[in-house]
Design a protein around this motif. Sequence first.
Motif, PDB file in Angstrom:
ATOM      1  N   ARG A 141       0.816  -1.215   0.000  1.00 38.18           N
ATOM      2  CA  ARG A 141       0.000   0.000   0.000  1.00 38.18           C
ATOM      3  C   ARG A 141       0.855   1.273   0.000  1.00 38.18           C
ATOM      4  O   ARG A 141       0.342   2.354  -0.252  1.00 38.18           O
ATOM      5  CB  ARG A 141      -0.928   0.010   1.214  1.00 38.18           C
ATOM      6  CG  ARG A 141      -1.971  -1.107   1.219  1.00 38.18           C
ATOM      7  CD  ARG A 141      -3.027  -0.855   2.275  1.00 38.18           C
ATOM      8  NE  ARG A 141      -3.824  -2.053   2.506  1.00 38.18           N
ATOM      9  CZ  ARG A 141      -3.686  -2.855   3.560  1.00 38.18           C
ATOM     10  NH1 ARG A 141      -2.759  -2.580   4.473  1.00 38.18           N
ATOM     11  NH2 ARG A 141      -4.448  -3.913   3.723  1.00 38.18           N
ATOM     12  N   MET A 142       2.137   1.120   0.340  1.00 38.99           N
ATOM     13  CA  MET A 142       3.020   2.293   0.341  1.00 38.99           C
ATOM     14  C   MET A 142       3.262   2.780  -1.085  1.00 38.99           C
ATOM     15  O   MET A 142       3.492   1.981  -1.993  1.00 38.99           O
ATOM     16  CB  MET A 142       4.371   1.944   0.999  1.00 38.99           C
ATOM     17  CG  MET A 142       4.290   1.605   2.460  1.00 38.99           C
ATOM     18  SD  MET A 142       5.927   1.198   3.133  1.00 38.99           S
ATOM     19  CE  MET A 142       5.529   0.792   4.812  1.00 38.99           C
ATOM     20  N   ARG A 143       3.250   4.076  -1.256  1.00 39.94           N
ATOM     21  CA  ARG A 143       3.434   4.644  -2.593  1.00 39.94           C
ATOM     22  C   ARG A 143       4.894   4.995  -2.884  1.00 39.94           C
ATOM     23  O   ARG A 143       5.299   5.004  -4.039  1.00 39.94           O
ATOM     24  CB  ARG A 143       2.565   5.899  -2.735  1.00 39.94           C
ATOM     25  CG  ARG A 143       1.064   5.606  -2.667  1.00 39.94           C
ATOM     26  CD  ARG A 143       0.258   6.873  -2.870  1.00 39.94           C
ATOM     27  NE  ARG A 143      -1.179   6.595  -2.833  1.00 39.94           N
ATOM     28  CZ  ARG A 143      -2.115   7.521  -2.985  1.00 39.94           C
ATOM     29  NH1 ARG A 143      -1.766   8.796  -3.183  1.00 39.94           N
ATOM     30  NH2 ARG A 143      -3.383   7.178  -2.918  1.00 39.94           N
ATOM     31  N   SER A 144       5.658   5.279  -1.845  1.00 38.09           N
ATOM     32  CA  SER A 144       7.045   5.701  -2.065  1.00 38.09           C
ATOM     33  C   SER A 144       7.971   4.501  -2.213  1.00 38.09           C
ATOM     34  O   SER A 144       7.851   3.502  -1.497  1.00 38.09           O
ATOM     35  CB  SER A 144       7.530   6.575  -0.910  1.00 38.09           C
ATOM     36  OG  SER A 144       7.611   5.824   0.283  1.00 38.09           O
ATOM     37  N   THR A 145       8.903   4.614  -3.157  1.00 38.05           N
ATOM     38  CA  THR A 145       9.910   3.572  -3.348  1.00 38.05           C
ATOM     39  C   THR A 145      10.840   3.491  -2.151  1.00 38.05           C
ATOM     40  O   THR A 145      11.294   2.408  -1.768  1.00 38.05           O
ATOM     41  CB  THR A 145      10.742   3.869  -4.617  1.00 38.05           C
ATOM     42  OG1 THR A 145       9.868   4.047  -5.712  1.00 38.05           O
ATOM     43  CG2 THR A 145      11.701   2.724  -4.920  1.00 38.05           C
ATOM     44  N   GLY A 162      10.031   3.990   0.934  1.00 35.37           N
ATOM     45  CA  GLY A 162       9.339   3.239   1.971  1.00 35.37           C
ATOM     46  C   GLY A 162       9.450   1.743   1.748  1.00 35.37           C
ATOM     47  O   GLY A 162       9.640   0.970   2.697  1.00 35.37           O
ATOM     48  N   HIS A 163       9.364   1.319   0.473  1.00 35.04           N
ATOM     49  CA  HIS A 163       9.521  -0.098   0.137  1.00 35.04           C
ATOM     50  C   HIS A 163      10.910  -0.590   0.519  1.00 35.04           C
ATOM     51  O   HIS A 163      11.070  -1.668   1.103  1.00 35.04           O
ATOM     52  CB  HIS A 163       9.289  -0.307  -1.356  1.00 35.04           C
ATOM     53  CG  HIS A 163       7.856  -0.160  -1.751  1.00 35.04           C
ATOM     54  ND1 HIS A 163       7.410  -0.291  -3.056  1.00 35.04           N
ATOM     55  CD2 HIS A 163       6.747   0.104  -1.023  1.00 35.04           C
ATOM     56  CE1 HIS A 163       6.100  -0.112  -3.103  1.00 35.04           C
ATOM     57  NE2 HIS A 163       5.683   0.133  -1.880  1.00 35.04           N
ATOM     58  N   LYS A 164      11.925   0.204   0.163  1.00 40.82           N
ATOM     59  CA  LYS A 164      13.305  -0.199   0.432  1.00 40.82           C
ATOM     60  C   LYS A 164      13.574  -0.280   1.933  1.00 40.82           C
ATOM     61  O   LYS A 164      14.237  -1.202   2.407  1.00 40.82           O
ATOM     62  CB  LYS A 164      14.274   0.789  -0.216  1.00 40.82           C
ATOM     63  CG  LYS A 164      14.323   0.706  -1.732  1.00 40.82           C
ATOM     64  CD  LYS A 164      15.325   1.697  -2.297  1.00 40.82           C
ATOM     65  CE  LYS A 164      15.388   1.601  -3.826  1.00 40.82           C
ATOM     66  NZ  LYS A 164      16.351   2.587  -4.395  1.00 40.82           N
ATOM     67  N   LYS A 165      13.054   0.687   2.680  1.00 45.90           N
ATOM     68  CA  LYS A 165      13.272   0.707   4.121  1.00 45.90           C
ATOM     69  C   LYS A 165      12.601  -0.493   4.797  1.00 45.90           C
ATOM     70  O   LYS A 165      13.178  -1.140   5.672  1.00 45.90           O
ATOM     71  CB  LYS A 165      12.740   2.009   4.717  1.00 45.90           C
ATOM     72  CG  LYS A 165      13.073   2.182   6.192  1.00 45.90           C
ATOM     73  CD  LYS A 165      12.620   3.534   6.704  1.00 45.90           C
ATOM     74  CE  LYS A 165      12.981   3.696   8.180  1.00 45.90           C
ATOM     75  NZ  LYS A 165      12.551   5.001   8.714  1.00 45.90           N
ATOM     76  N   ALA A 166      11.379  -0.801   4.364  1.00 43.16           N
ATOM     77  CA  ALA A 166      10.662  -1.943   4.929  1.00 43.16           C
ATOM     78  C   ALA A 166      11.374  -3.254   4.591  1.00 43.16           C
ATOM     79  O   ALA A 166      11.506  -4.145   5.446  1.00 43.16           O
ATOM     80  CB  ALA A 166       9.231  -1.974   4.404  1.00 43.16           C
ATOM     81  N   PHE A 167      11.844  -3.364   3.350  1.00 46.82           N
ATOM     82  CA  PHE A 167      12.562  -4.574   2.941  1.00 46.82           C
ATOM     83  C   PHE A 167      13.853  -4.726   3.726  1.00 46.82           C
ATOM     84  O   PHE A 167      14.195  -5.822   4.183  1.00 46.82           O
ATOM     85  CB  PHE A 167      12.867  -4.511   1.441  1.00 46.82           C
ATOM     86  CG  PHE A 167      13.656  -5.696   0.936  1.00 46.82           C
ATOM     87  CD1 PHE A 167      13.047  -6.925   0.745  1.00 46.82           C
ATOM     88  CD2 PHE A 167      15.018  -5.572   0.681  1.00 46.82           C
ATOM     89  CE1 PHE A 167      13.790  -8.018   0.289  1.00 46.82           C
ATOM     90  CE2 PHE A 167      15.754  -6.659   0.234  1.00 46.82           C
ATOM     91  CZ  PHE A 167      15.139  -7.878   0.032  1.00 46.82           C
ATOM     92  N   SER A 168      14.583  -3.620   3.902  1.00 42.02           N
ATOM     93  CA  SER A 168      15.836  -3.651   4.652  1.00 42.02           C
ATOM     94  C   SER A 168      15.590  -4.047   6.107  1.00 42.02           C
ATOM     95  O   SER A 168      16.378  -4.783   6.707  1.00 42.02           O
ATOM     96  CB  SER A 168      16.509  -2.282   4.579  1.00 42.02           C
ATOM     97  OG  SER A 168      17.655  -2.247   5.398  1.00 42.02           O
ATOM     98  N   THR A 169      14.488  -3.570   6.666  1.00 41.81           N
ATOM     99  CA  THR A 169      14.161  -3.853   8.065  1.00 41.81           C
ATOM    100  C   THR A 169      13.810  -5.319   8.280  1.00 41.81           C
ATOM    101  O   THR A 169      14.181  -5.919   9.291  1.00 41.81           O
ATOM    102  CB  THR A 169      12.979  -2.972   8.522  1.00 41.81           C
ATOM    103  OG1 THR A 169      13.313  -1.607   8.321  1.00 41.81           O
ATOM    104  CG2 THR A 169      12.665  -3.192   9.990  1.00 41.81           C
ATOM    105  N   CYS A 170      13.107  -5.912   7.327  1.00 40.01           N
ATOM    106  CA  CYS A 170      12.549  -7.256   7.519  1.00 40.01           C
ATOM    107  C   CYS A 170      13.396  -8.384   6.923  1.00 40.01           C
ATOM    108  O   CYS A 170      13.296  -9.525   7.376  1.00 40.01           O
ATOM    109  CB  CYS A 170      11.150  -7.325   6.901  1.00 40.01           C
ATOM    110  SG  CYS A 170       9.975  -6.192   7.658  1.00 40.01           S
TER     111      CYS A 170
END
Length: 274
Positions: A190-194, A196-204
């Motif tokens: 649901r996140m629109r920013s790229t 945000g995607h990268k940060k979430a992927f890096s975190t998980c």
Amino acid sequence: MIVLGNGLIIILSIADARLHTPMYFFLCVLSSIDLIFTNNTVPEALANCFNHRPTISFSRCLVQMYVGLLLVATECILLAVMAYDRFAAICQPLHYMQIMSWRFCICLVAVSVAFPCLTTLINALLLPTDFCGQHTINHFACELESFLKMACSDTYIAELYLYISCLIFLIPPFGFIVVTYGRIGLAVLRMRSTQGHKKAFSTCSSHLAVVSIFYGTIMIMYLKPQEKSVSDKDKVISVAYGALTPMLNPLIYSLRNRDVKGAFWKLIGRKRSE
């Protein structure tokens, strides 16, 4: 390598104020568990490689076996707790510190240790009383399944309880992790920013890698049908979760984590200036 990697994670988590967050608090606890677990078995196993006839006392064998059980069960629950922490950070970022308060984090760690302590105590009470044969453990270390095979008395209840305990500590936490990351995945989509995607992927991604290695080896080891004797394959798998996983955890978390790498270079710079 295990002592160096996990010890460094613990030192950085304590020394750097930027790492004083719930995520690194749980990571510090995980590294502590890996350190204790490794020192419980690996040094003696390495020393036995140079002994013609390696031996271990009965009391030392019991300590090694039940400490190992306690720490493996604790890590199973702790990895599920870490998944919830990532869920709160990504899906409820504005309320993250209210949800993951320090009091709540300490309670989660306390439960992660207390429940395995109770089940390990019950396991100890079901210990066989009669042993026969050559008293030879067909394993690199004192492992409960191999230990029970030396008993002359009936071990059906002990083996049944061991299997039920494995189901309790493996299936619900692993299922919780899968469901949690499913919800995290939906939130990320649901996140629109790229960014945000990268940060979430890096975190998980680091946590998912650790979960895959740890749960994969444990499930292969303990959820398969029990055999009359321990195979060489079982011994290799036990080495994978007993030595390989604690060695890889610091590498996985540090190589993919800017905060940990930043804290490391900051600590190095401080030492050089001194």
